[in-house]
Design a protein around this motif. Sequence first.
Motif, PDB file in Angstrom:
ATOM      1  N   UNK A  22       0.819  -1.203   0.000  1.00 55.12           N
ATOM      2  CA  UNK A  22       0.000   0.000   0.000  1.00 55.12           C
ATOM      3  C   UNK A  22       0.854   1.254   0.000  1.00 55.12           C
ATOM      4  N   UNK A  23       1.349   1.646   1.143  1.00 62.13           N
ATOM      5  CA  UNK A  23       2.183   2.834   1.253  1.00 62.13           C
ATOM      6  C   UNK A  23       3.603   2.528   0.794  1.00 62.13           C
ATOM      7  N   UNK A  24       4.197   3.455   0.047  1.00 66.78           N
ATOM      8  CA  UNK A  24       5.555   3.255  -0.440  1.00 66.78           C
ATOM      9  C   UNK A  24       6.550   3.314   0.713  1.00 66.78           C
ATOM     10  N   UNK A  25       7.569   2.475   0.642  1.00 68.01           N
ATOM     11  CA  UNK A  25       8.655   2.484   1.620  1.00 68.01           C
ATOM     12  C   UNK A  25       9.776   3.379   1.106  1.00 68.01           C
ATOM     13  N   UNK A  26      10.679   3.779   2.000  1.00 64.28           N
ATOM     14  CA  UNK A  26      11.735   4.727   1.655  1.00 64.28           C
ATOM     15  C   UNK A  26      13.090   4.037   1.777  1.00 64.28           C
ATOM     16  N   UNK A  27      13.948   4.307   0.803  1.00 63.55           N
ATOM     17  CA  UNK A  27      15.318   3.777   0.768  1.00 63.55           C
ATOM     18  C   UNK A  27      16.270   4.964   0.672  1.00 63.55           C
ATOM     19  N   UNK A  28      17.057   5.188   1.720  1.00 67.46           N
ATOM     20  CA  UNK A  28      18.000   6.298   1.744  1.00 67.46           C
ATOM     21  C   UNK A  28      19.320   5.878   1.094  1.00 67.46           C
ATOM     22  N   UNK A  29      20.082   6.889   0.691  1.00 67.26           N
ATOM     23  CA  UNK A  29      21.347   6.612   0.003  1.00 67.26           C
ATOM     24  C   UNK A  29      22.351   5.918   0.911  1.00 67.26           C
ATOM     25  N   UNK A  30      22.258   6.138   2.199  1.00 65.64           N
ATOM     26  CA  UNK A  30      23.171   5.465   3.118  1.00 65.64           C
ATOM     27  C   UNK A  30      22.929   3.981   3.241  1.00 65.64           C
ATOM     28  N   UNK A  31      21.768   3.491   2.787  1.00 63.98           N
ATOM     29  CA  UNK A  31      21.436   2.069   2.874  1.00 63.98           C
ATOM     30  C   UNK A  31      21.539   1.365   1.524  1.00 63.98           C
ATOM     31  N   UNK A  32      22.065   2.044   0.528  1.00 64.78           N
ATOM     32  CA  UNK A  32      22.216   1.437  -0.795  1.00 64.78           C
ATOM     33  C   UNK A  32      23.477   0.574  -0.815  1.00 64.78           C
ATOM     34  N   UNK A  33      23.390  -0.584  -1.446  1.00 64.52           N
ATOM     35  CA  UNK A  33      24.550  -1.461  -1.611  1.00 64.52           C
ATOM     36  C   UNK A  33      25.378  -0.922  -2.782  1.00 64.52           C
ATOM     37  N   UNK A  34      26.361  -0.072  -2.470  1.00 62.28           N
ATOM     38  CA  UNK A  34      27.119   0.611  -3.521  1.00 62.28           C
ATOM     39  C   UNK A  34      28.069  -0.333  -4.244  1.00 62.28           C
ATOM     40  N   UNK A  35      28.518  -1.389  -3.589  1.00 59.64           N
ATOM     41  CA  UNK A  35      29.382  -2.348  -4.279  1.00 59.64           C
ATOM     42  C   UNK A  35      28.625  -3.053  -5.406  1.00 59.64           C
ATOM     43  N   UNK A  36      27.381  -3.435  -5.128  1.00 59.97           N
ATOM     44  CA  UNK A  36      26.577  -4.053  -6.189  1.00 59.97           C
ATOM     45  C   UNK A  36      26.234  -3.046  -7.283  1.00 59.97           C
ATOM     46  N   UNK A  37      26.008  -1.791  -6.884  1.00 63.04           N
ATOM     47  CA  UNK A  37      25.716  -0.761  -7.887  1.00 63.04           C
ATOM     48  C   UNK A  37      26.926  -0.498  -8.781  1.00 63.04           C
ATOM     49  N   UNK A  38      28.141  -0.498  -8.193  1.00 63.44           N
ATOM     50  CA  UNK A  38      29.348  -0.312  -8.994  1.00 63.44           C
ATOM     51  C   UNK A  38      29.554  -1.480  -9.952  1.00 63.44           C
ATOM     52  N   UNK A  39      29.313  -2.690  -9.482  1.00 62.93           N
ATOM     53  CA  UNK A  39      29.477  -3.854 -10.358  1.00 62.93           C
ATOM     54  C   UNK A  39      28.470  -3.825 -11.508  1.00 62.93           C
ATOM     55  N   UNK A  40      27.243  -3.410 -11.236  1.00 66.02           N
ATOM     56  CA  UNK A  40      26.242  -3.321 -12.288  1.00 66.02           C
ATOM     57  C   UNK A  40      26.602  -2.244 -13.313  1.00 66.02           C
ATOM     58  N   UNK A  41      27.146  -1.118 -12.833  1.00 63.78           N
ATOM     59  CA  UNK A  41      27.538  -0.039 -13.751  1.00 63.78           C
ATOM     60  C   UNK A  41      28.698  -0.472 -14.639  1.00 63.78           C
ATOM     61  N   UNK A  42      29.644  -1.226 -14.100  1.00 64.02           N
ATOM     62  CA  UNK A  42      30.761  -1.695 -14.914  1.00 64.02           C
ATOM     63  C   UNK A  42      30.308  -2.717 -15.946  1.00 64.02           C
ATOM     64  N   UNK A  43      29.324  -3.544 -15.593  1.00 62.14           N
ATOM     65  CA  UNK A  43      28.812  -4.498 -16.573  1.00 62.14           C
ATOM     66  C   UNK A  43      28.124  -3.786 -17.731  1.00 62.14           C
ATOM     67  N   UNK A  44      27.468  -2.676 -17.435  1.00 67.41           N
ATOM     68  CA  UNK A  44      26.794  -1.917 -18.481  1.00 67.41           C
ATOM     69  C   UNK A  44      27.731  -0.980 -19.223  1.00 67.41           C
ATOM     70  N   UNK A  45      28.993  -0.921 -18.815  1.00 69.58           N
ATOM     71  CA  UNK A  45      29.971  -0.081 -19.487  1.00 69.58           C
ATOM     72  C   UNK A  45      29.908   1.379 -19.107  1.00 69.58           C
ATOM     73  N   UNK A  46      29.374   1.698 -17.932  1.00 70.46           N
ATOM     74  CA  UNK A  46      29.280   3.082 -17.490  1.00 70.46           C
ATOM     75  C   UNK A  46      30.527   3.546 -16.745  1.00 70.46           C
ATOM     76  N   UNK A  47      31.425   2.648 -16.440  1.00 69.03           N
ATOM     77  CA  UNK A  47      32.626   3.028 -15.724  1.00 69.03           C
ATOM     78  C   UNK A  47      32.358   3.208 -14.237  1.00 69.03           C
ATOM     79  N   UNK A  48      33.196   4.036 -13.609  1.00 69.99           N
ATOM     80  CA  UNK A  48      33.062   4.284 -12.169  1.00 69.99           C
ATOM     81  C   UNK A  48      31.824   5.136 -11.899  1.00 69.99           C
ATOM     82  N   UNK A  49      31.023   4.684 -10.955  1.00 67.38           N
ATOM     83  CA  UNK A  49      29.761   5.347 -10.637  1.00 67.38           C
ATOM     84  C   UNK A  49      29.922   6.172  -9.371  1.00 67.38           C
ATOM     85  N   UNK A  50      29.558   7.448  -9.426  1.00 72.22           N
ATOM     86  CA  UNK A  50      29.580   8.296  -8.236  1.00 72.22           C
ATOM     87  C   UNK A  50      28.481   7.848  -7.274  1.00 72.22           C
TER      88      UNK A  50
END
Length: 700
Positions: free
Chosen positions: A206-234
């Motif tokens: 029902x109600x949307x939940x909130x995800x803050x930037x401090x709780x993001x898995x940045x290692x997985x986000x960096x790996x996904x960006x490299x697979x897509x060819x985006x390079x280093x992700x800020x």
Amino acid sequence: MVDDTAAIDAADESTTTTAAEAAPAAHVTATSLLFLAPPAPAHPPVLPDDEDGEEAGGGRTRSRRRRSSGDAESAAPQSTQRQRSSQQGQQRRQRVAEPITEPQKVKGSTRLEAKKQRRRDGRDSGRRRTVVTESEFLARREAVDRSMIVRAKHDRIQVAVLEDDVLVEHYVAKSQEASLIGNIYLGRVQNVLPSMEAAFVDIGRGRNAVLYSGEVDWEAAQAKAQEEGKGTLAKRIELALKPGDRVLVQVTKDPVGHKGARLTSQISLPGRYLVYVPNGSMSGISRKLPDTERARLKRILKDTLPDSAGVIVRTAAEGATEEQLALDVQRLTNQWARIQQLIGSANAPSLLHSEPDLLVKIVRDVFNEDFQRLVIEGGEALQVIVGYLDGVAPDLLERVVPYEGVDSFSEYRVTEQIDKALDRKVWLPSGGSLVIDRTEAMTVVDVNTGKFVGQGGNLEETVTKNNLEAAEEIVRQLRLRDIGGIIVVDFIDMVLESNRDLVLRRLVECLSRDRTKHQVAEVTSLGLVQMTRKKIGLGLLETFSEPCEVCAGRGVIVHHEPVVKHKAADGGTRRGRGGRGTATVKNGVGSAGTHAITEDVRNALALVAKSTVGAVSTDTGTISVPEAEVVTAGAAAAAAKPVAEPEPKDPLDAVLEALPAPREPGQGRSRRRRASTKGVVKPDSDSTGSDSTGSDSTDS
């Protein structure tokens, strides 16, 4: 010699010519005396922006340099360079002194920077708890008699934790209201707010939940960006998440009020002895365990733990064998494998993994070797707990005790202690008190001495003893009421620094029993102790209460006009001024309102008005009122009723009509009678008039 003489004569001539030119106005004769002085040396020009010290000693140094070099033109670029550097220094000082008038921004993520700053401050101030020794660990276990009471009744499960028969923790959950904490969802991003560094995710609740930037898995986000060819992700949430993306999240906090659930993409799976962290690179062991046990568990995990995962060993792992730990790791690894299989086939939003109910979670997380008994009321709850312990901890089955009485909470005085915990004021055993107030921003605890006056010693000793007792009770109330967020404790002021350290150390020692994440920040200059405690659930007060429908939980009722508070006079024995009048009327003001005339006063006024005319009309006839007859106004008002007239008159009009005409000058004083609201009318030659009507009446 000739050349020397010629040179001397030439010098004399040049000197004489110079002196004559220097003083052309002086009158020179043959007998005048001329005094010749050597020529003054040429000084270099002084720069206007040099300091005093450079003017005093730097000028001679620069002149010697110019004389030795013989190049006067090279001094100009040097002076220009020094002047430019001086101006740059002044401009730099002005820039530093300028106040900041615009908000500044942090490079990167603000929430990540705040997390780093908290960790850095924790390391600098040394707030990490020291590892306890084995003797301290055993002494702490033997010093407290712990027991757990479980009551399953009226579609509600309540769990109470007692330490020395004192309630310290309480958990409650209804069958239809299961907690979301620990559940893993495959959500879909609905909106991303870069300025708030947050993303709102739909998890199908029902109600949307909130995800803050401090709780993001940045290692997985960096790996996904490299697979897509985006390079280093800020590390910016708008670069990692886009509306419509599927994201794997886990609930860390239930929705409270108008706030949605809190999420994290750093998944962790709790087990009996450890917490499994997939794709984690760090491992940790509970600091509540002794140092020898920590070393043993570290050796076991080095052989059994896979390289691609991390674990956090719980306090319940104390004494666990290598087979038990390996079995727990294998079970959690298989559970994570099933979740990964569901990710590819499930549609977002959907639930991938749900935590067990409250009963199993409490037994898994809280019940360990420290408890002497587990009392269970309810057959279904007994079967669930016995089945769980038989699979994960069979050595604890001997501590399970089925309850055969009427009400376990009444027998162990749990209900009584819950009622006391719902009050705002808490009394200490010695006579002191605590006042706990909850606000929107924080919870404030005030410590008072109350009835505690000490036994001998001085004020400093009395105050310190009261603060030590309050520190223990404050920790118990925090655990029992499940208070989270910012907490400020106002201890009674102490003069000695050693006493302040003693109270703070006692507070930290008592907090070591609290399994909820907490942190004691510092003691402010005003003597306030600041601390934080992780807020997970609703709390004890919110569980057993609901907001007031009239004041909406504010505690006061707001009116549109200023409120004038009057003393209520409803049937009391208090009299008015002078001892006259009834309790319902005070100086003309009755319970009906300000300046209101009650029914009794109206009847008395009507009686006085009729008596001044000469008779009182009743249903039975007309009663004459002689001069010497005493009439009780209260009795007559109760028995007499005015005769129905075609045009009834108001009693006040009758009183005004009964007033006598003014006397002519020279007339003597007539006999008067006094009638009061008390109901007594009697002749009195010295009476001045009626108290009720404020007018004089004469004999007819």
